[in-house]
Motif scaffolding. Structure first.
Motif, PDB file in Angstrom:
ATOM      1  N   LYS A   1      -5.330   5.615   0.096  1.00  0.00           N
ATOM      2  CA  LYS A   1      -5.383   5.912   1.530  1.00  0.00           C
ATOM      3  C   LYS A   1      -6.540   5.174   2.200  1.00  0.00           C
ATOM      4  O   LYS A   1      -6.397   4.671   3.314  1.00  0.00           O
ATOM      5  CB  LYS A   1      -5.529   7.420   1.751  1.00  0.00           C
ATOM      6  N   LEU A   2      -7.673   5.098   1.492  1.00  0.00           N
ATOM      7  CA  LEU A   2      -8.828   4.380   2.030  1.00  0.00           C
ATOM      8  C   LEU A   2      -8.519   2.891   2.179  1.00  0.00           C
ATOM      9  O   LEU A   2      -8.885   2.256   3.181  1.00  0.00           O
ATOM     10  CB  LEU A   2     -10.025   4.595   1.107  1.00  0.00           C
ATOM     11  N   ARG A   3      -7.819   2.329   1.194  1.00  0.00           N
ATOM     12  CA  ARG A   3      -7.436   0.919   1.271  1.00  0.00           C
ATOM     13  C   ARG A   3      -6.484   0.674   2.430  1.00  0.00           C
ATOM     14  O   ARG A   3      -6.622  -0.318   3.167  1.00  0.00           O
ATOM     15  CB  ARG A   3      -6.786   0.494  -0.045  1.00  0.00           C
TER      16      ARG A   3
ATOM     17  N   THR B   1      -3.269   8.328  -3.690  1.00  0.00           N
ATOM     18  CA  THR B   1      -4.632   8.663  -4.086  1.00  0.00           C
ATOM     19  C   THR B   1      -5.586   8.477  -2.910  1.00  0.00           C
ATOM     20  O   THR B   1      -5.237   7.879  -1.892  1.00  0.00           O
ATOM     21  CB  THR B   1      -5.097   7.768  -5.250  1.00  0.00           C
ATOM     22  N   PHE B   2      -6.796   8.977  -3.084  1.00  0.00           N
ATOM     23  CA  PHE B   2      -7.814   8.834  -2.040  1.00  0.00           C
ATOM     24  C   PHE B   2      -8.126   7.371  -1.779  1.00  0.00           C
ATOM     25  O   PHE B   2      -8.206   6.926  -0.635  1.00  0.00           O
ATOM     26  CB  PHE B   2      -9.085   9.583  -2.458  1.00  0.00           C
ATOM     27  N   PHE B   3      -8.282   6.589  -2.860  1.00  0.00           N
ATOM     28  CA  PHE B   3      -8.615   5.174  -2.695  1.00  0.00           C
ATOM     29  C   PHE B   3      -7.441   4.390  -2.135  1.00  0.00           C
ATOM     30  O   PHE B   3      -7.636   3.400  -1.421  1.00  0.00           O
ATOM     31  CB  PHE B   3      -9.105   4.576  -4.015  1.00  0.00           C
TER      32      PHE B   3
ATOM     33  N   THR C   1       0.659   2.957  -3.403  1.00  0.00           N
ATOM     34  CA  THR C   1      -0.647   3.455  -3.816  1.00  0.00           C
ATOM     35  C   THR C   1      -1.266   4.393  -2.783  1.00  0.00           C
ATOM     36  O   THR C   1      -2.448   4.686  -2.844  1.00  0.00           O
ATOM     37  CB  THR C   1      -1.614   2.277  -4.051  1.00  0.00           C
TER      38      THR C   1
ATOM     39  N   THR D   1       0.812  -1.211   0.000  1.00  0.00           N
ATOM     40  CA  THR D   1       0.000   0.000   0.000  1.00  0.00           C
ATOM     41  C   THR D   1       0.850   1.267   0.000  1.00  0.00           C
ATOM     42  O   THR D   1       0.335   2.349  -0.209  1.00  0.00           O
ATOM     43  CB  THR D   1      -0.940   0.029   1.219  1.00  0.00           C
TER      44      THR D   1
END
Length: 50
Positions: free
Chosen positions: A23-25, A19-21, A16, A13
């Motif tokens: 960080k969400l992941r 990006t917002f996704f 990646t 992670t």
């Protein structure tokens, strides 16, 4: 707990996390890890004799 898979997930992670996704992941994986640790503590306390 399986810390090898947690370290691999954290390393995966890192790239990646921009990006917002991403960080969400990362947040979802962290929440899942905390939940599983909590379940392990409860299971260990339940397993021990009174």
């Amino acid at each position: 707990m399986n810390t090898a898979s947690n370290a691999a997930a954290a390393h995966a992670t890192a790239a990646t996390n921009k990006t917002f996704f991403g960080k969400l992941r990362a947040l979802a994986l962290h929440a899942l890890n905390l939940h599983l640790q909590n379940c392990a503590v409860i299971a260990e306390a339940y397993r021990r004799p009174q």
